[in-house]
Design a protein around this motif. Structure first.
Motif, short mmCIF file in Angstrom:
data_model
loop_
_atom_site.label_atom_id
_atom_site.label_comp_id
_atom_site.label_asym_id
_atom_site.label_seq_id
_atom_site.Cartn_x
_atom_site.Cartn_y
_atom_site.Cartn_z
N UNK A 1 0.72 -1.32 -0.21
CA UNK A 1 -0.16 -0.03 0.13
C UNK A 1 0.97 1.21 0.00
N UNK A 2 0.32 2.47 -0.59
CA UNK A 2 1.00 3.63 -0.45
C UNK A 2 1.77 4.21 0.81
N UNK A 3 1.12 3.58 1.88
CA UNK A 3 1.43 4.49 3.13
C UNK A 3 2.22 3.34 4.07
N UNK A 4 2.59 2.22 3.08
CA UNK A 4 3.46 1.15 3.82
C UNK A 4 2.85 0.33 4.87
N UNK A 5 1.75 0.43 4.99
CA UNK A 5 0.99 -0.38 6.28
C UNK A 5 0.55 -1.74 5.75
N UNK A 6 0.32 -1.84 4.58
CA UNK A 6 -0.51 -3.18 4.29
C UNK A 6 0.39 -3.75 2.98
N UNK A 7 0.66 -5.01 3.05
CA UNK A 7 1.28 -5.79 1.96
C UNK A 7 0.49 -7.06 1.75
N UNK A 8 0.16 -7.18 0.42
CA UNK A 8 -0.54 -8.55 -0.06
C UNK A 8 0.30 -9.42 -0.69
N UNK A 9 0.54 -10.56 -0.19
CA UNK A 9 1.09 -11.51 -1.19
C UNK A 9 0.07 -12.38 -1.74
N UNK A 10 0.07 -12.49 -3.25
CA UNK A 10 -0.56 -13.67 -3.90
C UNK A 10 0.08 -14.86 -4.27
N UNK A 11 -0.33 -15.84 -4.07
CA UNK A 11 0.25 -17.28 -4.23
C UNK A 11 -0.66 -18.18 -5.17
N UNK A 12 0.38 -18.46 -6.19
CA UNK A 12 -0.24 -19.58 -7.18
C UNK A 12 0.18 -21.00 -6.74
N UNK A 13 0.87 -21.37 -5.75
CA UNK A 13 1.38 -22.72 -5.59
C UNK A 13 1.26 -22.99 -4.10
N UNK A 14 0.52 -22.22 -3.05
CA UNK A 14 0.57 -22.48 -2.04
C UNK A 14 -0.67 -23.36 -1.44
N UNK A 15 -0.91 -24.50 -2.04
CA UNK A 15 -1.84 -25.44 -1.65
C UNK A 15 -1.29 -26.82 -1.48
N UNK A 16 -1.86 -27.65 -0.41
CA UNK A 16 -1.49 -28.90 -0.21
C UNK A 16 -2.60 -30.06 -0.37
N UNK A 17 -2.23 -31.27 -0.83
CA UNK A 17 -3.32 -32.32 -1.11
C UNK A 17 -2.68 -33.67 -0.52
N UNK A 18 -3.73 -34.52 -0.39
CA UNK A 18 -3.36 -35.94 -0.21
C UNK A 18 -4.52 -36.69 -0.41
N UNK A 19 -4.34 -38.03 -0.65
CA UNK A 19 -4.90 -38.92 -1.27
C UNK A 19 -4.47 -39.80 -2.23
N UNK A 20 -5.38 -40.52 -2.88
CA UNK A 20 -4.59 -41.58 -3.98
C UNK A 20 -4.41 -40.68 -5.24
N UNK A 21 -3.06 -41.02 -5.70
CA UNK A 21 -2.47 -40.40 -6.70
C UNK A 21 -1.52 -39.20 -6.26
#
Length: 213
Positions: free
Chosen positions: A54-74
């Motif tokens: 943010x312009x005031x340096x108070x908020x930063x947002x990270x966007x992720x394309x790979x931060x998911x976890x899975x379990x199960x067959x395969x």
């Protein structure tokens, strides 16, 4: 999918911040600003992360394309756990230290019976990497989680476990977030991720102040 982690500096953290000291000389929460930030880890490899400061340096947002976890067959073993470490270069008033004492996360989990999802957050400053504090929250699958639910993770860090920023006017705060799935049923499936391009993880950081000694 894309999940978002919003890091909110103390100006947005709380109307009633928790204070170690509370006299008139204590800096205001909005005197901490984020100068720059980066991310590293197998949950946020290069090219999969966006940041918006943010312009005031108070908020930063990270966007992720790979931060998911899975379990199960395969699924592969590497699908079951991911970490993403956030590095924030902070500027704050000289002569004082601050400490993270509380944070809140929101996310989405779909976990069948026998699957457990665990979210770890480890906080430390680069200037004193040996001083860390880690929070842990687990979700047992089945019931309402079988069809998927939004969850909230609230960290309440005991006073004895808090870590203080270095004295001076700057410091690098690291937050190593790790999500892991374990299962007692090899045929059960589960995932922790977001369900669309809106906020899946929102982190609000609360701080306390003390004068440097």
């Amino acid at each position: 999918m894309r999940s978002l982690v919003a890091f909110l500096a103390p100006v947005l953290a709380a109307a009633n911040p928790i204070g170690i000291i509370g006299n008139g000389d204590t800096p205001k929460p909005d005197e901490i600003t984020i100068v720059s930030a980066s991310a590293s880890g197998n949950g946020c490899p290069q090219g999969t992360v966006t940041t918006d400061l943010s312009p005031d340096g108070k908020v930063i947002t990270f966007g992720f394309d790979a931060f998911q976890v899975y379990t199960g067959p395969g699924t592969a073993v590497s699908d079951k756990t991911k970490n993403c470490q956030l590095h924030l270069n902070l500027k704050y008033p000289g002569g004082f230290q601050f400490a993270i004492v509380e944070s809140t996360y929101h996310g989405y989990a779909q976990l069948e019976t026998g699957v457990t999802g665990t979210f770890y957050s480890t906080y430390y400053f680069s200037q004193d990497a040996a001083a860390t504090t880690t929070t842990r929250t687990s979700i047992d699958g089945g019931g309402i989680w079988a069809d998927g639910q939004v969850y909230t993770k609230q960290d309440q860090i005991p006073t004895a476990s808090i870590i203080w920023s270095p004295c001076g006017a700057s410091g690098i705060l690291n937050v190593n977030n790790r999500i892991a799935l374990t299962s007692s049923n090899s045929s059960a499936s589960g995932q922790i991720s977001d369900d669309d391009a809106t906020v899946a993880f929102t982190q609000q950081v609360h701080v306390s102040w003390q004068a440097c000694k």
